[in-house]
Design a protein around this motif. Structure first.
Motif, mmCIF file in Angstrom:
data_model
loop_
_atom_site.group_PDB
_atom_site.id
_atom_site.type_symbol
_atom_site.label_atom_id
_atom_site.label_comp_id
_atom_site.label_asym_id
_atom_site.label_seq_id
_atom_site.Cartn_x
_atom_site.Cartn_y
_atom_site.Cartn_z
ATOM 1 N N VAL A 148 33.054 42.497 42.359
ATOM 2 C CA VAL A 148 31.971 43.322 41.811
ATOM 3 C C VAL A 148 32.476 44.186 40.662
ATOM 4 C CG1 VAL A 148 30.385 45.241 42.331
ATOM 5 C CG2 VAL A 148 30.533 43.293 43.894
ATOM 6 N N ASP A 149 33.774 44.432 40.625
ATOM 7 C CA ASP A 149 34.321 45.129 39.470
ATOM 8 C C ASP A 149 33.886 44.316 38.234
ATOM 9 O OD1 ASP A 149 35.714 47.120 38.250
ATOM 10 O OD2 ASP A 149 37.610 46.712 39.272
ATOM 11 N N SER A 150 33.394 44.993 37.187
ATOM 12 C CA SER A 150 32.747 44.250 36.102
ATOM 13 C C SER A 150 33.691 43.245 35.441
ATOM 14 C CB SER A 150 32.188 45.228 35.058
ATOM 15 O OG SER A 150 33.203 46.090 34.609
ATOM 16 N N GLU A 151 34.957 43.641 35.257
ATOM 17 C CA GLU A 151 35.914 42.749 34.587
ATOM 18 C C GLU A 151 36.180 41.506 35.430
ATOM 19 O OE1 GLU A 151 36.265 45.886 35.281
ATOM 20 O OE2 GLU A 151 36.381 46.925 33.355
ATOM 21 N N HIS A 152 36.216 41.692 36.740
ATOM 22 C CA HIS A 152 36.559 40.580 37.631
ATOM 23 C C HIS A 152 35.356 39.668 37.851
ATOM 24 C CE1 HIS A 152 39.367 43.775 37.842
ATOM 25 N NE2 HIS A 152 40.290 42.905 38.216
ATOM 26 N N MET A 219 45.049 49.339 38.186
ATOM 27 C CA MET A 219 44.581 48.805 39.471
ATOM 28 C C MET A 219 43.878 47.467 39.251
ATOM 29 S SD MET A 219 44.808 51.442 41.873
ATOM 30 C CE MET A 219 43.365 51.395 42.884
ATOM 31 N N GLU A 220 43.124 47.381 38.175
ATOM 32 C CA GLU A 220 42.365 46.150 37.916
ATOM 33 C C GLU A 220 43.274 44.981 37.553
ATOM 34 O OE1 GLU A 220 38.145 48.205 36.582
ATOM 35 O OE2 GLU A 220 39.266 47.053 35.110
ATOM 36 N N VAL A 221 44.390 45.265 36.898
ATOM 37 C CA VAL A 221 45.358 44.205 36.601
ATOM 38 C C VAL A 221 45.883 43.632 37.924
ATOM 39 C CG1 VAL A 221 47.668 43.776 35.675
ATOM 40 C CG2 VAL A 221 46.005 45.059 34.315
HETATM 41 MG MG MG Z 1 36.143 47.752 36.163
#
Ligand code: MG
Ligand code: NAD
Length: 385
Positions: A148-152, A219-221
């Motif tokens: 749900v994270d936009s990048e993922h 964190m997203e990486v």
């Molecule tokens: Mg994000």
């Protein structure tokens, strides 16, 4: 009827999820199992009166009476505390939005997976702390984790089921947060209020400050590595102040696929809600002609040391993710509490990682919630100001 739950319903992501269930045009198609929140009892009760879940849970036991009164006559059960969150997560549900902030989101997420629900994961901390455990729990229950994270979500969509063998690398974009254009020497004096503003996204305070420090992108990486099984050097970060391109996938044949969209979380949440189908969503259309141009720059690791730490965490593996996240949460608490400066956060996280990497068992992936919580507690105590 699809049974759905939202953990962290009263937060920024959670409220967007509630909004989709409410105005999705098919509200009657959902049976809402649980909605959970924190101290904002009025908001939780208001949501519960509209969506009529089986149970509404506040994380705070001392607020149970308030929640009970606020729900009087609604027919919605009121509950409170960690055990109640776990009980709600164990109730059969087909789709669960994990939108609690922090490591506190891990336990209900694991329980929701174990009962067989699809976990729509906004709580990136879960994957950072316990990627291996989360994946194994999903596999054992025969269910799926959706980003749900936009990048993922963007990467997931741009990959479109492609074999990772053809992928050279992926890029996630970062707005650069509140201090993108500040002179470096001003950062040490940055206040909590200044760090709590975001140029493009309206989000909870913690992730907004994490955007200013780039701990969010760090964190997203790690989240991308855990989610897609990429190698650390395959994950790139690009500063993109307009936040229109969310992520890109570059293949060995020279083709790059980008995912674009307005910075509105209802796209990523709605995509996960309707996956594998696509449905119309109340998301503003892009007007690229009005935007005129999109700009990009390489991230400066002097400004954002968290990005370097993310690579070190991925290389170390084992408990490093849980330690990194907990040390970051503690440092953030201490910054918000006025005990340390903005620029003290990254050195504190780095020192905590260095100290705990000498402990026995650091190199092994935490294989249970207890093990994650052990490292989490150790890291918070070590990092505390
Ligand atoms: Mg994000
Ligand atoms: P938020 O602070 O707005 O909301 C957090 C929610 O979690 C609230 O409902 C709160 O009551 C609940 N909560 C907080 N502490 C809790 C605890 N100890 N136990 C149980 N519940 C607790 O946060 P947010 O911005 O909505 O972010 C939620 C998660 O989604 C985070 O992991 C964040 O990184 C991720 N995320 C957020 C956005 C965004 O646009 N806000 C985008 C991508 C990912």
């Amino acid at each position: 009827m699809r049974r759905v739950s939202i953990f962290g319903a009263t937060g920024s992501v959670g409220a967007n999820g509630v909004d989709l269930l409410r105005h999705g045009g098919e509200a009657e198609a959902y049976h809402v199992v649980a909605l959970t929140g924190g101290r904002n009892i009025a908001r939780l009760a208001e949501m519960a009166r509209v969506l009529r879940p089986e149970v509404a849970v506040t994380a705070h036991p001392e607020l149970l009476d308030d929640l009970r009164s606020a729900l009087e006559g609604s027919g919605v059960q009121a509950a409170a505390g960690e055990a109640a969150l776990q009980e709600a997560a164990a109730r059969p549900a087909d789709w669960v939005l994990s939108a609690i902030v922090g490591a506190a989101g891990l336990a209900p997420g694991l329980t929701a997976l174990a009962q067989g629900g699809v976990l729509a994961l906004a709580n990136k901390e879960s994957l950072v702390c316990a990627g291996d455990l989360l994946r194994r729990t999903a596999a054992a229950a025969g269910t799926t984790i959706l980003p749900v994270d936009s990048e993922h979500s963007a990467l997931f969509q741009a990959l479109g089921g492609d074999n990772l063998d053809s992928v050279k690398d992926v890029t996630i974009t970062a707005s650069g947060g509140a201090f993108r254009d500040w002179p470096l020497e001003r950062l040490a004096a940055a206040t909590v209020a200044e760090a709590s503003t975001h140029p493009n996204w309206a989000m909870g305070q913690r992730i907004t400050i994490d955007s200013a420090s780039m701990f969010n992108k760090a964190m997203e990486v790690i989240e991308a590595k855990e989610f897609f099984g990429l190698k650390p050097d395959q994950i790139k970060v690009l500063v993109h102040p307009e936040s229109i391109i969310h992520a890109m996938v570059t293949h060995h044949d020279g083709g790059t696929l980008a995912h674009l969209g307005a910075p509105d979380m209802r796209h990523a949440i709605g995509y996960a809600l309707h996956w594998p189908q696509r449905q119309a969503l109340p998301v503003p259309a892009l007007d690229l002609a009005a935007l005129g141009s999109l700009t990009f720059r390489a991230p400066d690791e002097n400004r954002w040391p968290a990005l370097r730490l993310a690579r070190e965490v991925m290389t170390a593996g084992g408990a490093a993710g849980a330690v990194f996240n907990a040390a970051k949460e503690q440092a953030l608490d201490d910054f918000i509490g006025g005990r340390i400066r903005f620029t003290d956060m990254a050195p504190r996280v780095e020192a905590t990682l260095a100290a705990l990497s000498r402990e026995d068992g650091f190199g092994a992936d935490p294989d249970s919630l207890e093990s994650v919580l052990f490292w989490d507690g150790l890291a918070r105590r070590k990092a505390a100001a």
